[in-house]
Design an enzyme around this catalytic site. Structure first.
Site, PDB file in Angstrom:
ATOM      1  CG  HIS A   1      -5.415   2.107  -3.577  1.00 45.59           C
ATOM      2  ND1 HIS A   1      -4.324   1.589  -4.226  1.00 45.59           N
ATOM      3  CD2 HIS A   1      -6.251   2.562  -4.553  1.00 45.59           C
ATOM      4  CE1 HIS A   1      -4.474   1.715  -5.529  1.00 45.59           C
ATOM      5  NE2 HIS A   1      -5.642   2.300  -5.755  1.00 45.59           N
TER       6      HIS A   1
ATOM      7  CE1 TYR B   1      -4.912  -1.353   4.678  1.00 41.02           C
ATOM      8  CE2 TYR B   1      -6.250  -0.701   6.562  1.00 41.02           C
ATOM      9  CZ  TYR B   1      -6.096  -0.852   5.201  1.00 41.02           C
ATOM     10  OH  TYR B   1      -7.114  -0.506   4.356  1.00 41.02           O
TER      11      TYR B   1
ATOM     12  CE1 TYR C   1     -10.654  -0.332   4.540  1.00 43.64           C
ATOM     13  CE2 TYR C   1     -12.176   1.503   4.335  1.00 43.64           C
ATOM     14  CZ  TYR C   1     -11.478   0.458   3.761  1.00 43.64           C
ATOM     15  OH  TYR C   1     -11.602   0.212   2.414  1.00 43.64           O
TER      16      TYR C   1
ATOM     17  CE1 TYR D   1      -3.052   3.124   0.879  1.00 41.04           C
ATOM     18  CE2 TYR D   1      -4.428   1.329   1.684  1.00 41.04           C
ATOM     19  CZ  TYR D   1      -4.275   2.649   1.290  1.00 41.04           C
ATOM     20  OH  TYR D   1      -5.360   3.493   1.308  1.00 41.04           O
TER      21      TYR D   1
ATOM     22  CG  HIS E   1     -14.471  -1.561   7.135  1.00 40.36           C
ATOM     23  ND1 HIS E   1     -13.615  -1.640   8.215  1.00 40.36           N
ATOM     24  CD2 HIS E   1     -15.741  -1.706   7.623  1.00 40.36           C
ATOM     25  CE1 HIS E   1     -14.326  -1.794   9.312  1.00 40.36           C
ATOM     26  NE2 HIS E   1     -15.613  -1.834   8.989  1.00 40.36           N
TER      27      HIS E   1
END
Length: 423
Positions: free
Chosen positions: A357, A369, A399, A309, A361
């Site tokens: 990206h 992440y 997220y 990312y 979610h």
């Protein structure tokens, strides 16, 4: 400390960071019969500069009856700054023999000393529990040295000359990738080999001042070409014919090769229409107006790196002042800045160097992440599998909004609070 740059988002051994170990001196010896001034210094790790040659540390004028002639003694030394040394001293009041120096920040160094100078095998432990193990010769680290992160990961193994990496060494990163090559006075220079976390692919070529300058991919070839077909010839280039180099982003520059795919990522995941459709538990990011999602192209075990990312690096102070519609593809990188893929680069037609990206979610995620390193992008974010992923399963991440969150996220969160067995 020694490992701070690598673990907090800055490159190790590059033009930004040259690790040097410099012995310092400054302690006060409290002797049973007299107070002796002894100047010693904390073993510090600094960035940049050249290591200074250590000087012998001697006591000032010492009355003969204070220290027995030709005999060594064990003592505890503490100075006005709180630096404490526990070990052996010679008759002249110099550190001599095995001892440990404790620093006010919680770090410590244990080593053998000769006439006030570190000499012998020892280790330095930083205040964050990072470790350097090696051999000090006249106050300088020489020969084979190993560096460890606080979690126990060995981040470097190789030769040191005058307290700097010098010679062929192996640099390892927390995400599982590594670089092996020649270090010259602390920086990677020469023919080196980068290996992805899967261990079966990477880049090999020339590194200069810590940056990948001209390298070629090695490993299994992805099904898709690295770049879109040439407009004139309509032919696509092969992966081994493409030159890869360092292309780190800034706050205003997204990079120079926006459509050049990453080979590791191209083999493992793809973008397709998402099946979420704004369901109760998942929720679709507002930026995915086209309904796209990230999908596993092959089976992956828990803990495996799925993709990368990358994006522009925006200070948190600026991100916090922007409206939510400007932060659709913005995630925190470290304490200072965030990684952002601006709206104009959200489509694969304008940016496909990384595709992390595109992950949607979920409050029941199968991935997360993480901090990663890439020789092309530098220290960025990546997505790692939380459990076994079976192709072509959609990759979903939480997220993790906390105090501030977009409207769609808040609505889904409120609905999920009333559901059983929902995190």
């Amino acid at each position: 400390n020694v490992l701070e740059c690598m673990l907090e988002g800055r490159r190790v051994g590059c033009r930004w960071c040259k690790f040097v170990l410099v012995p310092l001196l400054c302690l006060t010896l409290v002797h049973p019969t007299s107070a002796l001034k002894l100047k010693m210094a904390k073993q510090k790790v600094i960035r940049g500069g050249v290591a200074k040659k250590p000087t012998k540390t001697k006591v000032g004028k010492v009355r003969r009856q204070a220290v027995p002639h030709k005999l060594t003694h064990r003592a505890t030394v503490t100075d006005e700054d709180g630096v404490r040394f526990e070990g052996w001293f010679n008759a002249e009041g110099e550190l001599h023999g095995r001892g440990t120096m404790h620093f006010p920040d919680g770090g410590w160094q244990t080593c053998s000393w000769e006439d006030g100078v570190p000499n012998g095998v020892g280790e330095y432990v930083g205040d964050d529990a990072s470790i350097i193990r090696g051999t000090w010769v006249d106050g300088e680290l020489q020969g084979h040295v190993e560096e460890f992160a606080a979690a126990g990961l060995r981040v470097y193994a190789g030769p040191y000359v005058d307290s700097r990496r010098h010679g062929k060494g192996l640099l390892s990163f927390q995400d599982g990738c590594s670089i092996e090559g020649p270090f010259v006075e602390g920086t990677l220079n020469g023919s080196a080999r980068f290996t992805y976390p899967d261990g079966i692919s990477g880049f090999t070529g020339l590194w200069k001042d810590g940056d990948m300058e001209d390298a070629r991919y090695w490993g299994p070839e992805p099904l898709e070409p690295p770049l879109p077909p040439d407009a004139k010839s309509k032919k696509a280039r092969g992966w081994t014919s493409v030159a890869f180099s360092s292309d780190e982003t800034t706050e205003t520059n997204m990079g120079h090769h926006l459509l050049l795919r990453d080979p590791y990522e191209a083999r493992r995941c793809a973008v397709a229409a998402s099946g979420l459709c704004d369901t109760l538990l998942e929720g679709t990011a507002h930026a995915n107006s086209a309904g796209e999602g990230l999908f596993a192209r092959c089976d992956m075990a828990a803990g495996e790196l799925v993709c990368y990312y990358n994006g522009v690096r925006v200070p948190h102070t600026k991100v916090d002042k922007r409206p939510w519609r400007s932060n659709d593809n913005c995630i925190s990188l470290d304490d200072d800045c965030a990684i952002d893929v601006p709206h104009e680069y959200a489509s694969l037609q304008t940016y496909s160097a990384t595709i992390g990206h595109k992950a949607n979610h979920s409050f029941r995620p199968n991935a997360e992440y993480v901090q990663v390193y890439h020789p092309r992008f530098g220290h960025i974010k990546g997505i790692r599998a939380l459990r076994h992923l079976k192709a072509p399963e959609e990759v979903l991440v939480d997220y993790g909004y906390t105090n501030q969150m977009p409207k769609w996220y808040r609505q889904v969160l409120e609905r999920c609070k009333h559901l059983p067995h929902t995190p």
